[in-house]
Each structure stands twice: as C-alpha cells, then as structure tokens.
Design an enzyme around this catalytic site. Structure first.
Site, PDB file in Angstrom:
ATOM      1  N   ASN A  23       0.840  -1.199   0.000  1.00  0.00           N
ATOM      2  CA  ASN A  23       0.000   0.000   0.000  1.00  0.00           C
ATOM      3  C   ASN A  23       0.870   1.241   0.000  1.00  0.00           C
ATOM      4  O   ASN A  23       1.204   1.794   1.049  1.00  0.00           O
ATOM      5  CB  ASN A  23      -0.946  -0.009   1.197  1.00  0.00           C
ATOM      6  CG  ASN A  23      -2.014  -1.059   1.034  1.00  0.00           C
ATOM      7  OD1 ASN A  23      -2.958  -0.873   0.261  1.00  0.00           O
ATOM      8  ND2 ASN A  23      -1.840  -2.190   1.708  1.00  0.00           N
ATOM      9  N   GLU A  24       1.236   1.650  -1.192  1.00  0.00           N
ATOM     10  CA  GLU A  24       2.139   2.781  -1.358  1.00  0.00           C
ATOM     11  C   GLU A  24       1.455   4.081  -0.941  1.00  0.00           C
ATOM     12  O   GLU A  24       0.228   4.115  -0.790  1.00  0.00           O
ATOM     13  CB  GLU A  24       2.573   2.864  -2.827  1.00  0.00           C
ATOM     14  CG  GLU A  24       3.328   1.644  -3.334  1.00  0.00           C
ATOM     15  CD  GLU A  24       4.729   1.511  -2.755  1.00  0.00           C
ATOM     16  OE1 GLU A  24       5.029   2.103  -1.696  1.00  0.00           O
ATOM     17  OE2 GLU A  24       5.542   0.791  -3.366  1.00  0.00           O
ATOM     18  N   PRO A  25       2.221   5.171  -0.745  1.00  0.00           N
ATOM     19  CA  PRO A  25       1.635   6.447  -0.363  1.00  0.00           C
ATOM     20  C   PRO A  25       0.417   6.774  -1.226  1.00  0.00           C
ATOM     21  O   PRO A  25       0.452   6.599  -2.443  1.00  0.00           O
ATOM     22  CB  PRO A  25       2.770   7.435  -0.613  1.00  0.00           C
ATOM     23  CG  PRO A  25       4.004   6.626  -0.392  1.00  0.00           C
ATOM     24  CD  PRO A  25       3.678   5.244  -0.875  1.00  0.00           C
TER      25      PRO A  25
END
Ligand code: GLP
Length: 634
Positions: A168-170
C-alpha cells in the site's frame, strides 16, 4: 513483559508519551522474533485444543525471515503442528510465474510452507499471473475467502521505506481493499538487488488494502535496523496519513510495532531521552543533546545561550552542568579532538587528546570490506593516509561481491577472450576460447532473471577482484595489501536470505590470528540487518569474541566506518578524517574503478561533503569532505 499480540487496553507510560501506537523494543531481531513465534505457537495450540482454526496474515521480505525460521524450528523440534492454520499473504508481484525465484509464492515456500505441515489448500498467496481484466474479480474473491475463514486473527507486517504495509504505497486510503497497484520508485530501488537491477523489478503488484489489513483482530508490524528508523518514527509518532500507510495502525485497537534497538533509534525516547525521563548526564549524552540543540537552532555550539537550553527541553543539563558557556566549551573540545589527519596515530606526538595512539608505529592495520567496493567507498581517503603514513595495511575483501556484477561485464570480458583467440588463431588459446564461449552460452541460457551458474559467478567475482586491485593502486598500495577470502555464506546465498555459519566466522578469525592487528576497520552493524555488511560484521564480532583471551587484542582499537546507506550524525563521530578537494578527487578516482557494478557509489562524495558541512555548522574548521569513524569496544 506483556504479550505482543494482545495489546488492547494497555496504557502508554510517561516514557512512551510521544508514541501514538504501542511499540515494543527488543535488543535484536532474533529475540523479538522468538518471542513473537512463541506467542503465535500458543495461539495455534489454543485453537487446536478448541478444535478451531487459526487464521494468520503473512508477510514477505527480509524482516519476517527470523520469525519463520523460529516457527519452522518449533515445528521440527517441539512438535508444533500447523494443520489447523489458514494463511493469507499480503501481496504478490504481477507478471512473475509462481516458481520465479523472486515471487512471494516461492519465498513463502522456501521460508515456511515447505517445512511445516500446513495443508496446501489452507495457503493463500495472491496470484500475480492473471490477465489484467481478471484481477478485479479475483481480488473480490480474495476478500471473500478471508471472510469465509472467519477473518484474520493475527496479521504480520513489515514496513517498506515509503511506509507501506503490504504494497500500500503512499496515497492508499484507510478503507482500500485488495487490488492491483503500481509500485513506488523507492520500493523498486529497494528490490533492485533481489532482481539484479532496478529495470528488472516488476512495476505492478496485487496487495491487500489498508482496510483489509486493519480488519484483522490483531496486528504486529516488525521492523529491524537503522534503515527503518526514520519511517518507524513517522508511523509511530507522526500524524495518521495515507502518505504513510503504516500510520493507520495508530487507529487500530490491537496493533503493536515490534522493533529492534536500531529501528527504534529515531523514536523520541531513544534519541532525545531527556525529553521523556530524567537522565544521567554523561559525556555522551551531553554531546548528543548539545549537537542536537545546535543543529535544531542552526547555530554553532559556542554561541548557544542559557535560554536556548531552557526553551528546548535541555534545561536539566543546564541546571546540573551549566552555565551554558562551560557546557559549550566542553562539547566544542570533544568535537575538535575527533579531527585528525593521522588515522593510524601521529608518531612521536602527545596523544592525550587524539583519537588514536601514537605507539606502536607503524601499525598493522586490517580493513574489512564486506563487498569489494565497501572499504574504498566508505574510507578511501583514510586508506590513502594509512598507506602514505607507512602503516602495514591489509584490506580483507570478505565476499566476492559477484552478485552485484552485471551480465554485461561478464559478457564483455568473455567476448574479449573469444576475439583474442580468433585474432591470434593460435592452438594455445583453445581452452580459453572454449571457456569464454561457455560463459556466453550460459549467460544466454539463464536470461536476465536467471540464477548465475557457478562458473559465471566465479568470473564475476574475479572481475571485481581486478577492480579492487586497481582501486587500491590509486592509493599507492601494493598487491600484498589485498586479501580475498570469499566467505561461503555469500557464495551459497542470495540477498535477503543469507545464512551465516561457523565456517564464515572461522575465516575471519584465521586472518586476525595471523596478522594480530593494532587497528581494525570494519562496517558497523549496518543499516539493514539482513545485508551482506551486517552479516560480515556479525562474523567479525563472533570471531573477536572467540579471540578475547589473546593478548594482542587488548592492544587493538576497532574503528567502525559507515556503510553506504547509513547516515552519520555529528555526535556519533569519534574520529573524523578530513579530506582536501584533491584528496576527495583521488578517492573518487578509486571508487570509479568499480566499473562492473557502476551507479549508486557516486553519492559517496556527497556524503563525505555533508559530514564536513555538518561539522562546519557546529563551528569546527571548514573542510571539503570528511570520513567518519566510531570507536567500538567489543
Ligand atoms: C516489500 C513487501 C512488504 C515488506 C517490505 C519490506 O515491499 N511487499 O510487505 O514489508 O518489502 O521488506 P524488508 O522486510 O525486506 O525490509
């Protein structure tokens, strides 16, 4: 100590008051992992006794490796059965076949599933091989399966340097679900070594969403090493934001950050303990707090005044040891005394206030380089001075570094031999030509992602040896300076999954016994505990432990240089070796000899300049660049 898994209702202590999520600090990853594994075993057994399943959410990466090793040990040695365990993995790269050596599916097989008795139908790892138009439905189905299993009892997490959990990237929202995402640049850079180059790292992945993860009844996020310290600090003490998905753990009623001392090093209670408890003001703490104060206020040490101590939470030091001018002078002198152009000690001089002893002179110096380029990159300027000042320097190249050498370099080298054979047309070249042809054939056969056969790895190691010799020549060091020991853990292993054994320790020990050095230089516990640098340091530490009765060791100083990705704060420096612009240029000339691995290394000049700039801001002399060392007392 309280339970790791069950944190609900626990109150924060005074010391933890800057922390917005529960955080447990252990001395080492091994100890933390063993504790967690024991609790997981209890959970599994308790469920077995009730005839129920235990649903685990599992993670990949180097972080959970010691935890999985411990679970496997509990299965093999203590009869822990996994028959009632159902697992869901967080994520998977898109576009890799399941049996690709870097797929998370293979990772989980290697680390856990192949070694325990979990029924294969209970194992769930997202499928990264599906056509894009099937992914959406597949992800819904993954969520449904989790629900059908009764939801996740315990979700294990690591943390990426972007603060991601799973992938879950930025930008991933609080209620995001299982889906396909695009990987962040930093994440792909971090995976570059596994895939032998950033270009080979997949661009997409399937990951459980933040919402999926937070639905678990309890969460444990593990993080080891200094590399993770900054992001752990943001996630634990910062505001909750979708820019750091791990920060959402602050809102979960039963979530724990499980970290080692290094990963905790940026938490307020570790780096500014005086703000959360009453401390004993020794020299080290005085230096640390004053350097912090000066840096925060952007003022030289000698200009700090009483009010500034008071207004920034260092009033206690002022009351006990003040006035500020006395403290300033003491710290200024401490810093000043770290600077020396004589890293091996200055012959015939008073050494009371010098980092190294004047005697004996010259010294026998051993410099450990985990991968061949490490020593030159991190302390090339100092190597130059040591050689120049007449010390007997031995650079011990601990591993061959072959995993870093590009296929292009191996191909180039083989092609030259091949052409040489053709040009000379001489019978005597037959064996060399067939060797070169076989290397090229092996490179073609394995392709970009394949594992190097032994012959190719050996050639790559030899190419680096040549480059290491060229680099040391830049400093005027003769060939006898270079000692290549090819520690076996590296030759047999892969990034993130290396395994150190007694054979490795024995090699380091033998070198030390033979040379009996007066001075040792080595990379300290590196930023990432699963790295080659960290394992090489562990091997050194173990061999010194075995040698502790030897009399020469009592007369030996051990200096730690900083590895590539490790920042160094001014207060941590015990010896600062300055470089002039010319000396820095010479060092960079040596660094550039490592052509076959190229890239990244050039930031080394910037790092050396930054250390000098920080010293300058504190009010020290203004140098072009500095190499920094910490004294280590085993
Ligand atoms: C990848 C994984 C994460 C993991 C992270 C950190 O991005 N998808 O689940 O936490 O890497 O990896 P490591 O544990 O090797 O530092």
């Amino acid at each position: 100590m309280s339970s790791i898994i069950e944190s609900a209702g626990k109150r924060l202590t005074q010391e933890e008051r800057f922390e917005k999520a529960r955080t447990l600090i252990f001395p080492t990853p091994a100890e933390a992992s063993a504790r967690l594994a024991a609790e997981v075993a209890d959970l599994i057994r308790a469920r077995q006794a009730e005839g129920r399943t235990a649903v685990l959410g599992l993670a990949t990466g180097s972080t959970p490796v010691p935890f999985y090793r411990e679970l496997v040990r509990l299965h093999k040695e203590e009869g822990l059965s996994f028959r009632n365990v159902i697992s869901f993995n967080l994520d998977e790269y898109c576009g890799l076949e399941r049996d690709h050596r870097e797929s998370y599916f293979s990772f989980m097989q290697d680390q856990l599933f192949a070694h325990v008795d979990m029924p294969p139908e209970n194992v769930h790892v997202p499928d990264g091989t599906l056509p894009v138009d099937e992914v959406y439905d597949y992800c819904r189905e993954y969520e449904r399966k989790i629900e059908e299993a009764g939801g996740i009892d315990l979700q294990i997490l690591g943390i990426g340097r972007t603060g991601h959990i799973g992938f879950n990237e930025p930008g991933s929202t609080r209620d995001s679900q299982t889906r396909m995402i695009t990987l962040d640049r930093v994440t792909r850079q971090d995976a570059a070594a596994d895939f032998l180059g950033e270009a080979n790292v997949p661009r997409f992945a399937i990951t459980m969403g933040v919402g999926t993860i937070l639905a678990a009844r309890s969460l444990v996020l593990m993080a080891w090493g200094e590399n993770k310290a900054e992001i752990v600090h943001s996630a634990v003490e910062g505001t909750v934001t979708d820019q750091v998905s791990a920060s959402f753990l602050q809102e979960h009623p039963n979530a724990t950050f499980l970290v080692d001392t290094a990963a905790a090093s940026q938490l307020t209670r570790s780096c500014r303990p005086w703000l959360v408890r009453s401390v004993t003001w020794d020299e080290e703490l005085e230096k640390r707090s004053v350097v912090w104060l000066a840096t925060t206020l952007d003022k030289p040490v000698l200009k700090l005044v009483d009010e500034e101590y008071n207004e920034n939470g260092v009033g206690e030091l002022l009351t006990e040891q003040g006035p500020s001018y006395d403290i300033n002078i003491r710290v200024f002198n401490q810093l000043q005394h770290t600077i020396t152009g004589w890293p091996g000690g200055k012959k015939g001089s008073d050494d009371t206030n010098r980092p190294e002893r004047a005697q004996p002179y010259p010294k026998r110096v051993v410099i450990f380089s985990p991968e061949p380029q490490d020593a030159v990159t991190s302390m090339g300027g100092t190597i130059h001075r040591l050689v120049d000042q007449g010390h007997q320097v031995t650079i011990v190249y601990q591993t061959s570094g072959s995993l870093r050498v590009s296929d292009v370099a191996a191909r180039k080298f083989s092609s030259v031999i091949l052409e040489m054979g053709e040009v000379l047309g001489d019978e005597g070249w037959k064996s060399q030509t067939s060797y070169a042809a076989s290397i090229i054939a092996q490179l073609d056969e394995k392709g970009e992602f394949g594992i190097d056969p032994e012959n190719v790895r050996r050639l790559k190691g030899l190419i680096l040896r040549g480059e290491a010799r060229d680099a040391s020549k830049v400093f005027g060091a003769g060939d006898s300076t270079n000692l290549f020991v090819d520690m076996p853990f590296y030759e047999k292993g892969r990034y993130r999954r290396f395994h150190l054994t007694d054979d490795d320790v024995a090699i380091v020990k033998k070198v030390l016994e033979r040379i009996e050095p007066h001075q040792i230089f080595a990379t300290g516990s590196a930023a990432d505990p699963s790295s080659v640098q960290a394992l090489c340091f562990t091997a050194l530490r173990s061999s010194l432990e075995q040698l502790k009765e030897q009399s020469w060791l009592g007369n030996c100083f051990v200096w730690l240089y900083r590895g590539r990705d490790k920042r160094v704060d001014s207060h941590e420096i015990d010896m600062a070796v300055p470089m002039s612009p010319d000396q820095l240029a010479l060092k960079m000339d040596a660094v550039r000899k490592f052509q076959s691995i190229g890239r990244e290394e050039l930031s080394t000049a910037d790092q050396n300049r930054e250390i000098a700039k920080n010293y300058d801001s504190l009010g020290m002399a203004e140098y072009e660049a500095i190499e920094a060392f910490q004294r280590w007392r085993p």
